[in-house]
Design a protein around this motif. Structure first.
Motif, PDB file in Angstrom:
ATOM      1  N   LYS A 108       0.625  -1.150  -0.002  1.00  0.00           N
ATOM      2  CA  LYS A 108       0.061   0.150  -0.098  1.00  0.00           C
ATOM      3  C   LYS A 108       0.808   1.373   0.000  1.00  0.00           C
ATOM      4  CE  LYS A 108      -3.947   0.412   0.291  1.00  0.00           C
ATOM      5  NZ  LYS A 108      -5.029   0.630  -0.697  1.00  0.00           N
ATOM      6  N   PHE A 109       2.011   1.303   0.641  1.00  0.00           N
ATOM      7  CA  PHE A 109       2.974   2.546   0.510  1.00  0.00           C
ATOM      8  C   PHE A 109       4.045   2.607  -0.410  1.00  0.00           C
ATOM      9  CE2 PHE A 109       1.459   4.960   4.060  1.00  0.00           C
ATOM     10  CZ  PHE A 109       0.353   4.059   4.783  1.00  0.00           C
ATOM     11  N   VAL A 112       3.244   5.870  -2.063  1.00  0.00           N
ATOM     12  CA  VAL A 112       3.125   7.061  -1.135  1.00  0.00           C
ATOM     13  C   VAL A 112       4.374   7.944  -0.821  1.00  0.00           C
ATOM     14  CG1 VAL A 112       2.276   7.869   1.152  1.00  0.00           C
ATOM     15  CG2 VAL A 112       1.266   5.677  -0.087  1.00  0.00           C
ATOM     16  N   VAL A 155      -2.106   4.495   8.226  1.00  0.00           N
ATOM     17  CA  VAL A 155      -3.276   3.940   7.831  1.00  0.00           C
ATOM     18  C   VAL A 155      -3.313   3.650   6.555  1.00  0.00           C
ATOM     19  CG1 VAL A 155      -4.781   5.254   9.829  1.00  0.00           C
ATOM     20  CG2 VAL A 155      -4.370   6.109   7.561  1.00  0.00           C
ATOM     21  N   ALA A 156      -3.919   2.633   5.923  1.00  0.00           N
ATOM     22  CA  ALA A 156      -4.263   2.059   4.852  1.00  0.00           C
ATOM     23  C   ALA A 156      -5.594   1.194   4.810  1.00  0.00           C
ATOM     24  CB  ALA A 156      -2.995   1.381   4.105  1.00  0.00           C
ATOM     25  N   ALA A 157      -6.275   1.360   3.608  1.00  0.00           N
ATOM     26  CA  ALA A 157      -7.511   0.744   3.431  1.00  0.00           C
ATOM     27  C   ALA A 157      -7.255  -0.477   2.426  1.00  0.00           C
ATOM     28  CB  ALA A 157      -8.728   1.630   2.466  1.00  0.00           C
ATOM     29  N   LEU A 158      -7.949  -1.622   2.986  1.00  0.00           N
ATOM     30  CA  LEU A 158      -8.221  -2.696   2.193  1.00  0.00           C
ATOM     31  C   LEU A 158      -9.339  -3.287   1.680  1.00  0.00           C
ATOM     32  CD1 LEU A 158      -5.750  -4.910   4.904  1.00  0.00           C
ATOM     33  CD2 LEU A 158      -5.181  -3.478   2.763  1.00  0.00           C
ATOM     34  N   ALA A 159     -10.324  -2.348   1.872  1.00  0.00           N
ATOM     35  CA  ALA A 159     -11.579  -2.262   1.585  1.00  0.00           C
ATOM     36  C   ALA A 159     -12.065  -1.054   1.528  1.00  0.00           C
ATOM     37  CB  ALA A 159     -12.427  -3.357   2.329  1.00  0.00           C
ATOM     38  N   PRO A 160     -13.411  -1.090   0.636  1.00  0.00           N
ATOM     39  CA  PRO A 160     -14.042   0.393   0.703  1.00  0.00           C
ATOM     40  C   PRO A 160     -14.467   0.964   2.182  1.00  0.00           C
ATOM     41  CG  PRO A 160     -14.849  -0.936  -1.124  1.00  0.00           C
ATOM     42  CD  PRO A 160     -13.961  -1.834  -0.290  1.00  0.00           C
ATOM     43  N   GLY A 161     -14.148   2.059   2.599  1.00  0.00           N
ATOM     44  CA  GLY A 161     -14.286   2.319   4.078  1.00  0.00           C
ATOM     45  C   GLY A 161     -13.331   2.112   4.934  1.00  0.00           C
ATOM     46  N   GLY A 162     -12.292   1.309   4.596  1.00  0.00           N
ATOM     47  CA  GLY A 162     -11.404   0.848   5.380  1.00  0.00           C
ATOM     48  C   GLY A 162     -10.618   1.971   5.829  1.00  0.00           C
ATOM     49  N   GLY A 163     -10.236   2.988   5.047  1.00  0.00           N
ATOM     50  CA  GLY A 163      -9.436   4.144   5.505  1.00  0.00           C
ATOM     51  C   GLY A 163     -10.096   4.739   6.766  1.00  0.00           C
ATOM     52  N   ASN A 187      -0.615  14.002  -1.632  1.00  0.00           N
ATOM     53  CA  ASN A 187      -1.394  12.335  -1.386  1.00  0.00           C
ATOM     54  C   ASN A 187      -3.016  12.866  -1.315  1.00  0.00           C
ATOM     55  OD1 ASN A 187      -2.743   9.947  -0.507  1.00  0.00           O
ATOM     56  ND2 ASN A 187      -1.004   9.400   0.779  1.00  0.00           N
ATOM     57  N   LYS A 189      -5.665  11.213  -1.850  1.00  0.00           N
ATOM     58  CA  LYS A 189      -6.813  10.527  -1.166  1.00  0.00           C
ATOM     59  C   LYS A 189      -6.804  10.586   0.358  1.00  0.00           C
ATOM     60  CE  LYS A 189      -7.238   6.870  -4.769  1.00  0.00           C
ATOM     61  NZ  LYS A 189      -7.135   5.653  -4.900  1.00  0.00           N
ATOM     62  N   ALA A 190      -5.497  10.660   0.682  1.00  0.00           N
ATOM     63  CA  ALA A 190      -5.577  10.709   2.235  1.00  0.00           C
ATOM     64  C   ALA A 190      -5.833  11.877   2.653  1.00  0.00           C
ATOM     65  CB  ALA A 190      -3.743  10.414   2.809  1.00  0.00           C
ATOM     66  N   TYR A 194      -8.858  12.596   5.544  1.00  0.00           N
ATOM     67  CA  TYR A 194      -8.551  13.346   6.667  1.00  0.00           C
ATOM     68  C   TYR A 194      -9.442  14.359   6.841  1.00  0.00           C
ATOM     69  CZ  TYR A 194      -4.242  10.312   6.707  1.00  0.00           C
ATOM     70  OH  TYR A 194      -3.714   9.183   6.853  1.00  0.00           O
TER      71      TYR A 194
HETATM   72  C1  COA Z   1      -5.388   7.024   2.177  1.00  0.00           C
HETATM   73  C2  COA Z   1      -6.346   6.009   1.840  1.00  0.00           C
HETATM   74  C3  COA Z   1      -6.554   5.097   3.213  1.00  0.00           C
HETATM   75  C4  COA Z   1      -7.691   6.636   1.855  1.00  0.00           C
HETATM   76  O1  COA Z   1      -8.649   5.889   1.839  1.00  0.00           O
HETATM   77  P1  COA Z   1     -10.096   6.266   1.049  1.00  0.00           P
HETATM   78  O2  COA Z   1     -10.034   6.985  -0.211  1.00  0.00           O
HETATM   79  O3  COA Z   1     -11.097   6.682   2.011  1.00  0.00           O
HETATM   80  O4  COA Z   1     -10.610   4.875   0.560  1.00  0.00           O
HETATM   81  P2  COA Z   1     -11.756   3.848   1.178  1.00  0.00           P
HETATM   82  O5  COA Z   1     -11.577   3.525   2.721  1.00  0.00           O
HETATM   83  O6  COA Z   1     -12.783   4.179   0.729  1.00  0.00           O
HETATM   84  O7  COA Z   1     -11.100   2.322   0.399  1.00  0.00           O
HETATM   85  C5  COA Z   1     -10.760   2.264  -0.846  1.00  0.00           C
HETATM   86  C6  COA Z   1      -9.487   1.613  -0.964  1.00  0.00           C
HETATM   87  O8  COA Z   1      -9.702   0.235  -0.524  1.00  0.00           O
HETATM   88  C7  COA Z   1      -8.938  -0.453  -1.459  1.00  0.00           C
HETATM   89  N1  COA Z   1      -9.743  -1.792  -1.741  1.00  0.00           N
HETATM   90  C8  COA Z   1     -11.044  -1.852  -2.181  1.00  0.00           C
HETATM   91  N2  COA Z   1     -11.201  -3.028  -2.266  1.00  0.00           N
HETATM   92  C9  COA Z   1     -10.246  -3.820  -1.995  1.00  0.00           C
HETATM   93  C10 COA Z   1      -9.771  -5.255  -1.895  1.00  0.00           C
HETATM   94  N3  COA Z   1     -10.546  -6.112  -2.234  1.00  0.00           N
HETATM   95  N4  COA Z   1      -8.462  -5.667  -1.539  1.00  0.00           N
HETATM   96  C11 COA Z   1      -7.655  -4.614  -1.425  1.00  0.00           C
HETATM   97  N5  COA Z   1      -7.826  -3.335  -1.305  1.00  0.00           N
HETATM   98  C12 COA Z   1      -9.109  -3.221  -1.585  1.00  0.00           C
HETATM   99  C13 COA Z   1      -9.100   0.394  -2.735  1.00  0.00           C
HETATM  100  O9  COA Z   1      -7.820  -0.109  -3.321  1.00  0.00           O
HETATM  101  C14 COA Z   1      -8.822   1.653  -2.191  1.00  0.00           C
HETATM  102  O10 COA Z   1      -7.330   1.701  -1.888  1.00  0.00           O
HETATM  103  P3  COA Z   1      -6.241   2.983  -2.653  1.00  0.00           P
HETATM  104  O11 COA Z   1      -6.980   4.375  -2.336  1.00  0.00           O
HETATM  105  O12 COA Z   1      -4.965   2.772  -2.004  1.00  0.00           O
HETATM  106  O13 COA Z   1      -6.360   2.534  -4.171  1.00  0.00           O
HETATM  107  C15 COA Z   1      -6.269   4.930   0.940  1.00  0.00           C
HETATM  108  O14 COA Z   1      -6.159   5.819  -0.371  1.00  0.00           O
HETATM  109  C16 COA Z   1      -5.083   4.213   1.010  1.00  0.00           C
HETATM  110  O15 COA Z   1      -4.998   3.245   1.775  1.00  0.00           O
HETATM  111  N6  COA Z   1      -3.904   4.570   0.468  1.00  0.00           N
HETATM  112  C17 COA Z   1      -2.335   4.108   0.483  1.00  0.00           C
HETATM  113  C18 COA Z   1      -2.142   4.434   1.852  1.00  0.00           C
HETATM  114  C19 COA Z   1      -1.573   5.752   2.290  1.00  0.00           C
HETATM  115  O16 COA Z   1      -1.519   6.868   1.637  1.00  0.00           O
HETATM  116  N7  COA Z   1      -2.097   6.215   3.505  1.00  0.00           N
HETATM  117  C20 COA Z   1      -2.069   7.504   4.010  1.00  0.00           C
HETATM  118  C21 COA Z   1      -0.700   7.936   4.463  1.00  0.00           C
HETATM  119  S1  COA Z   1      -0.873   9.616   4.990  1.00  0.00           S
END
Ligand code: COA
Length: 212
Positions: A108-109, A112, A155-163, A187, A189-190, A194
């Motif tokens: 995931k990183f 980043v 923090v990192a998302a592994l599913a929708p809503g995971g972040g 970044n 998305k992050a 936030y």
């Molecule tokens: C920053 C982050 C947490 C924001 O999340 P978000 O936009 O709110 O996303 P959601 O919680 O709705 O989830 C979507 C994420 O789940 C992932 N996801 C969805 N289904 C998935 C599955 N079956 N398996 C694995 N990952 C899956 C998507 O790929 C997406 O991640 P991505 O944005 O890295 O492509 C997310 O983009 C992420 O994990 N980024 C990489 C790590 C990062 O940048 N962390 C922050 C550092 S400051």
């Protein structure tokens, strides 16, 4: 790969951070003092590339230097009491699950900006500090998280809503009243996540330029 705390040349001195070279191919130079910033940056880049880095970033360069800005690192904070409630739970990483957590983190990183590659020795340190977690929601692993005191480190998302789940579950366990984190200004998305939770930028901690 070991960092070089003091890399000196006739043009100045820098701290070279090489720990992420093996995994992410990125190296970082903190310029400590420069008689000629451009020449020093070029020498840092040359050294880091010889050590295997594909991309080299520097901070502490005089403002007038002409390298492209890669990202700023911002500090953001929110009041713990103002964050929404979440049903998500934290499951501590153990010796048995460390390898899985580290592989997810590194996947995931990788892209980043300014992220640190988790080597096996850093992974052991994370395990010892008991700061790393899987995030579970409705019986599914939806994210990973790491933090200590009042700071969110990962923090990192592994599913929708995971972040969102990861931020809220971790913040609930951290010390208040203020929760803090660092984020790369590029970044998007992050930042969106936030900001949606009420975090506000309080400080620009550093500016990183791509060199070489
Ligand atoms: C920053 C982050 C947490 C924001 O999340 P978000 O936009 O709110 O996303 P959601 O919680 O709705 O989830 C979507 C994420 O789940 C992932 N996801 C969805 N289904 C998935 C599955 N079956 N398996 C694995 N990952 C899956 C998507 O790929 C997406 O991640 P991505 O944005 O890295 O492509 C997310 O983009 C992420 O994990 N980024 C990489 C790590 C990062 O940048 N962390 C922050 C550092 S400051």
């Amino acid at each position: 790969m070991k960092d070089i705390p003091l890399f000196t040349t006739e043009y100045g001195a820098a701290n070279l951070i090489l720990g992420s070279v093996p995994g992410f191919g990125t190296a970082y130079a903190r310029i400590l003092s420069a008689r000629d910033g451009n020449a020093l940056a070029r020498e840092c880049a040359q050294f880091c590339r010889a050590a295997g880095a594909e991309a080299v970033y520097a901070t502490g360069l005089p403002e007038s230097e002409s390298w492209p800005l890669s990202t700023e690192i911002w500090r953001m904070t929110a009041q713990k009491a103002s964050l929404p409630q979440s049903q998500a739970e934290l499951i501590p990483v153990t010796a048995e699950t460390l390898e899985e957590w580290a592989a997810l983190y590194n996947r995931k990183f990788r892209a980043v900006p300014n992220a640190v590659w988790l080597s096996s020795s850093l992974g052991q340190a994370v395990l010892k500090a008991r700061e790393a977690f899987f995030v579970r929601l409705s019986g599914r692993t939806v994210g990973i998280a790491k933090g200590a005191e009042n700071q969110i480190h990962v923090v990192a998302a592994l599913a929708p809503g995971g972040g969102r789940a990861a931020v809220l579950a971790l913040a609930r366990e951290l010390e208040g009243p203020e929760i803090a984190l660092e984020v790369a200004s590029v970044n998007g998305k992050a930042l969106a996540l936030y900001q949606s939770l009420g975090f506000q930028q309080t400080e620009t901690l550093s500016k990183w330029y791509k060199i070489g």
